[in-house]
Design a protein around this motif. Structure first.
Motif, PDB file in Angstrom:
ATOM      1  N   ARG A  19      23.781 -39.029 -92.883  1.00  0.00           N
ATOM      2  CA  ARG A  19      25.035 -37.974 -93.991  1.00  0.00           C
ATOM      3  C   ARG A  19      24.481 -37.040 -92.259  1.00  0.00           C
ATOM      4  N   ALA A  20      25.431 -36.155 -92.112  1.00  0.00           N
ATOM      5  CA  ALA A  20      25.313 -34.644 -91.115  1.00  0.00           C
ATOM      6  C   ALA A  20      25.383 -33.798 -91.598  1.00  0.00           C
ATOM      7  N   LEU A  21      24.509 -32.600 -91.328  1.00  0.00           N
ATOM      8  CA  LEU A  21      24.625 -31.066 -91.404  1.00  0.00           C
ATOM      9  C   LEU A  21      25.046 -30.853 -90.593  1.00  0.00           C
ATOM     10  N   TYR A  22      26.067 -29.684 -90.973  1.00  0.00           N
ATOM     11  CA  TYR A  22      26.925 -28.962 -90.499  1.00  0.00           C
ATOM     12  C   TYR A  22      26.765 -27.256 -90.779  1.00  0.00           C
ATOM     13  N   TRP A  23      26.917 -26.470 -89.721  1.00  0.00           N
ATOM     14  CA  TRP A  23      27.093 -25.111 -89.316  1.00  0.00           C
ATOM     15  C   TRP A  23      28.428 -24.384 -88.661  1.00  0.00           C
ATOM     16  N   HIS A  24      28.716 -23.103 -89.700  1.00  0.00           N
ATOM     17  CA  HIS A  24      29.954 -22.538 -88.392  1.00  0.00           C
ATOM     18  C   HIS A  24      29.751 -21.207 -88.797  1.00  0.00           C
ATOM     19  N   PHE A  25      30.351 -20.628 -87.385  1.00  0.00           N
ATOM     20  CA  PHE A  25      29.588 -19.607 -87.493  1.00  0.00           C
ATOM     21  C   PHE A  25      30.569 -18.924 -86.365  1.00  0.00           C
ATOM     22  N   PRO A  26      32.013 -18.413 -87.020  1.00  0.00           N
ATOM     23  CA  PRO A  26      33.215 -18.021 -85.532  1.00  0.00           C
ATOM     24  C   PRO A  26      32.942 -16.233 -85.552  1.00  0.00           C
ATOM     25  N   VAL A  27      32.408 -15.958 -85.688  1.00  0.00           N
ATOM     26  CA  VAL A  27      31.830 -14.126 -85.489  1.00  0.00           C
ATOM     27  C   VAL A  27      30.878 -14.025 -84.094  1.00  0.00           C
ATOM     28  N   TYR A  28      30.797 -12.588 -84.191  1.00  0.00           N
ATOM     29  CA  TYR A  28      29.655 -12.542 -83.555  1.00  0.00           C
ATOM     30  C   TYR A  28      27.751 -11.213 -84.352  1.00  0.00           C
ATOM     31  N   LEU A  29      26.922 -11.496 -83.941  1.00  0.00           N
ATOM     32  CA  LEU A  29      26.008 -11.221 -84.527  1.00  0.00           C
ATOM     33  C   LEU A  29      24.869 -10.256 -83.450  1.00  0.00           C
ATOM     34  N   GLU A  30      24.770  -9.736 -83.259  1.00  0.00           N
ATOM     35  CA  GLU A  30      24.234  -8.829 -82.233  1.00  0.00           C
ATOM     36  C   GLU A  30      22.551  -9.047 -82.786  1.00  0.00           C
ATOM     37  N   ALA A  31      22.347  -9.279 -81.208  1.00  0.00           N
ATOM     38  CA  ALA A  31      20.582  -8.724 -81.188  1.00  0.00           C
ATOM     39  C   ALA A  31      20.209  -7.462 -82.439  1.00  0.00           C
ATOM     40  N   THR A  34      23.373 -14.246 -82.298  1.00  0.00           N
ATOM     41  CA  THR A  34      24.316 -15.818 -81.674  1.00  0.00           C
ATOM     42  C   THR A  34      25.731 -15.449 -81.300  1.00  0.00           C
ATOM     43  N   ARG A  35      26.214 -16.498 -80.867  1.00  0.00           N
ATOM     44  CA  ARG A  35      27.908 -15.587 -80.347  1.00  0.00           C
ATOM     45  C   ARG A  35      28.631 -16.716 -81.129  1.00  0.00           C
ATOM     46  N   PRO A  36      30.053 -16.552 -81.380  1.00  0.00           N
ATOM     47  CA  PRO A  36      31.036 -17.845 -82.020  1.00  0.00           C
ATOM     48  C   PRO A  36      30.567 -19.030 -81.884  1.00  0.00           C
ATOM     49  N   GLY A  37      30.594 -19.892 -82.461  1.00  0.00           N
ATOM     50  CA  GLY A  37      29.932 -21.439 -82.293  1.00  0.00           C
ATOM     51  C   GLY A  37      29.655 -22.548 -83.706  1.00  0.00           C
ATOM     52  N   SER A  38      29.532 -23.681 -83.385  1.00  0.00           N
ATOM     53  CA  SER A  38      28.978 -24.576 -84.467  1.00  0.00           C
ATOM     54  C   SER A  38      28.334 -25.031 -84.142  1.00  0.00           C
ATOM     55  N   VAL A  39      27.526 -25.526 -85.341  1.00  0.00           N
ATOM     56  CA  VAL A  39      26.432 -26.854 -84.580  1.00  0.00           C
ATOM     57  C   VAL A  39      26.580 -27.954 -86.071  1.00  0.00           C
ATOM     58  N   ILE A  40      25.803 -28.637 -85.617  1.00  0.00           N
ATOM     59  CA  ILE A  40      25.893 -30.620 -86.273  1.00  0.00           C
ATOM     60  C   ILE A  40      24.732 -30.561 -86.121  1.00  0.00           C
ATOM     61  N   ARG A  41      23.313 -31.190 -86.962  1.00  0.00           N
ATOM     62  CA  ARG A  41      22.454 -32.710 -87.549  1.00  0.00           C
ATOM     63  C   ARG A  41      22.621 -33.673 -88.481  1.00  0.00           C
ATOM     64  N   TYR A  42      22.312 -34.117 -87.176  1.00  0.00           N
ATOM     65  CA  TYR A  42      22.832 -35.610 -87.515  1.00  0.00           C
ATOM     66  C   TYR A  42      21.413 -36.994 -87.000  1.00  0.00           C
ATOM     67  N   GLY A  43      20.180 -36.984 -88.402  1.00  0.00           N
ATOM     68  CA  GLY A  43      19.472 -37.810 -87.995  1.00  0.00           C
ATOM     69  C   GLY A  43      18.201 -36.593 -87.094  1.00  0.00           C
ATOM     70  N   LYS A  44      17.227 -37.017 -86.239  1.00  0.00           N
ATOM     71  CA  LYS A  44      17.020 -36.937 -85.020  1.00  0.00           C
ATOM     72  C   LYS A  44      17.614 -35.319 -84.311  1.00  0.00           C
ATOM     73  N   TRP A  45      19.122 -35.303 -84.300  1.00  0.00           N
ATOM     74  CA  TRP A  45      19.645 -34.377 -82.782  1.00  0.00           C
ATOM     75  C   TRP A  45      20.220 -33.799 -84.115  1.00  0.00           C
ATOM     76  N   LYS A  46      20.278 -32.432 -82.597  1.00  0.00           N
ATOM     77  CA  LYS A  46      21.176 -31.220 -83.335  1.00  0.00           C
ATOM     78  C   LYS A  46      21.636 -31.349 -81.573  1.00  0.00           C
ATOM     79  N   LEU A  47      22.998 -30.660 -82.576  1.00  0.00           N
ATOM     80  CA  LEU A  47      24.323 -29.942 -81.823  1.00  0.00           C
ATOM     81  C   LEU A  47      24.733 -28.488 -81.578  1.00  0.00           C
ATOM     82  N   HIS A  48      24.697 -27.847 -80.717  1.00  0.00           N
ATOM     83  CA  HIS A  48      25.315 -26.580 -80.547  1.00  0.00           C
ATOM     84  C   HIS A  48      26.728 -26.578 -79.898  1.00  0.00           C
ATOM     85  N   HIS A  49      27.602 -26.013 -80.160  1.00  0.00           N
ATOM     86  CA  HIS A  49      28.884 -25.927 -79.430  1.00  0.00           C
ATOM     87  C   HIS A  49      29.503 -24.653 -79.528  1.00  0.00           C
TER      88      HIS A  49
END
Length: 470
Positions: A371-383, A397-412
């Motif tokens: 299975r894949a794990l997912y994260w979603h963050f459509p908002v802003y969080l200041e440093a 972080t800025r608005p985006g989503s993330v997926i981890r599937y196996g050894k691979w992780k992708l940020h969008h």
């Protein structure tokens, strides 16, 4: 005739005794089938901030010893990189886009002129339309207690808990020493809040004669960083090969560990430890300005590993073998179905459960999930510091989503449609973006991520912010 009657009555007596013994065994099995459940969810505790996770600076002997009695997951994750959304997902068993809590406070965090997009509106209070984990447990015979930080509504007593120890909408105490100000507990002069919350949690464990669910979530080790005075000397000149050197924070961790030791001692003294399922984790990654999590990149609020990877282990005598470690990726979304299976409670068929029960992994009946794990963050969080390991110095972080599937992780990321691809087996630090070197893998994961957003109706901000200045 008397002999016949006597023989018949003797047979009936034996049958009744036999059935009585059978009933007794059944009741015993029912007791075993409904174990006590303790969820220990520490606030802002980093992946590397414990001895069993490799720290050579922080001292956590009680937690380290407990971890050896069960299975440690080195790839354990929170469902979000900061506290309120992570806790909402744990209690609902659902991804953040379903409950709408993405951050703490407003979604417009940081300067407006630095935000290219208009972020999705944030929800600050968890809607009562959700069926929460403690509600299901309470409805099925459990005594339920919340101890410490709640952060999802004004009163956890309205969310399935019959005992509330200091829980409210507060995200952290204004002081760990009385008066605690925003925490509605009364302590004697000098009484540390972490100690007081555990005092009351121990009273709950001692007083209840029913199977119980204890949601132990101390405000520690969240800021403010207020040291335990009698412990600070031992850490001031203590060396560390990992670069961990925050003596004041170290005293807070040791105090937290000592209190967990008190809880475990109480379970042993009352004979309840053997029939108690224990989960230990943190609600998000460690705060970067307090304790760095190298080799993980960044910290709380970021969707690099330092913001979402957390310490995670399970203990259950006679069900989970001791001295185990697993690199299987898991999420705190998995806790809802896992705890229900432990309690032998079924959720309504209409309930969204976005995690999986981990019981097959915990008991050794299954090695892993595809299975894949997912994260979603459509908002802003200041440093919170100019020097950081985020994508830029202005935002964690800025608005985006993330997926981890196996050894691979992708940020969008949504502002510029940027994509980052990392191989976590060879680049745990997330330093080498392989998006262009592995085009097919990038396309595959990006499509999975887009499909997931569509299927879960995840909002993707696209409106431009008129205040934005490049």
């Amino acid at each position: 005739m008397n002999r016949v009657f006597h023989g018949w009555s003797t047979a009936m007596l034996l049958l009744l005794l036999f059935n009585s013994c059978k009933t007794g065994k059944k009741n015993d099995s029912q007791t075993i089938a409904q174990p006590n459940i303790i969820l220990i969810n520490i606030d802002d505790l980093g992946w590397r901030d414990l001895g069993f996770m490799g720290s050579d600076y922080f001292e956590t002997p009680n937690i380290d010893a407990l971890s050896k009695k069960g299975i440690v997951f080195t790839n354990g994750y929170a469902a979000s990189a900061n506290c309120a959304p992570s806790r909402a997902s744990l209690m609902t068993g659902e991804w953040v886009q379903r409950h709408g809590i993405y951050t703490v406070g407003t979604s417009e965090r940081g300067r407006s002129q630095d935000r290219k997009l208009v972020p999705t509106q944030n929800t600050e209070t968890l809607s009562d339309e959700f069926l929460l984990l403690p509600q299901l447990l309470q409805d099925n015979g459990y005594a339920t207690c919340h101890a410490g930080k709640w952060h999802l509504s004004d009163d956890p007593l309205m969310s399935g808990f019959e005992v509330n120890i200091g829980g409210s909408h507060a995200g952290h105490p204004k002081s760990y020493y009385p008066p605690y100000k925003n925490i509605e507990l009364q302590g004697k002069p000098g009484k540390r809040l972490t100690d007081l919350v555990m005092d009351k949690a121990i009273n709950f464990v001692k007083d209840t004669d029913k199977p119980f669910f204890l949601n132990y979530s101390p405000y520690a080790v969240h800021t403010p960083i207020q040291p335990v005075p009698e412990l600070i000397g031992k850490y001031k000149n203590k060396p560390s090969k990992l670069g961990q050197d925050n003596a004041e924070y170290a005293t807070m961790i040791e105090n937290m560990d000592t209190n967990i030791g008190r809880l475990l001692a109480t379970l042993e003294e009352t004979g309840k430890l053997g029939n108690t399922f224990i989960v230990f984790t943190s609600d998000n990654g460690g705060l970067y300005t307090v304790s760095k999590q190298h080799p993980l990149r960044a910290g709380k609020g970021s969707y690099y590993e330092g913001g979402i990877r957390v310490p995670f282990f399970f203990v259950w005598d006679n069900a989970i073998a001791a001295m185990q470690r697993s690199d299987e990726p898991i999420s705190n979304l998995d806790l809802y179905p896992t705890i229900l299976e432990v309690a032998k409670v079924k959720a309504p068929i209409t309930k969204n459960l976005d995690g999986k029960s981990l019981i097959p992994l915990l008991t050794g009946n299954k090695r892993g999930f595809d299975r894949a794990l997912y994260w979603h963050f459509p908002v802003y969080l200041e440093a919170i510091a100019k020097e950081n390991e985020n994508r830029d110095p202005k935002f964690r972080t800025r608005p985006g989503s993330v997926i981890r599937y196996g050894k691979w992780k992708l940020h969008h990321y949504f502002e510029d449609n940027a994509v980052e691809l990392y191989n976590l087996e060879t680049d745990l630090e997330e330093q080498n973006n392989l998006a262009e070197a592995h085009i097919q893998k990038t396309k595959e994961l990006l499509q999975l991520l887009k499909n997931w957003r569509k299927n879960t109706m995840a909002p993707v901000p696209s409106a431009l912010n008129p205040d934005y200045k490049e």
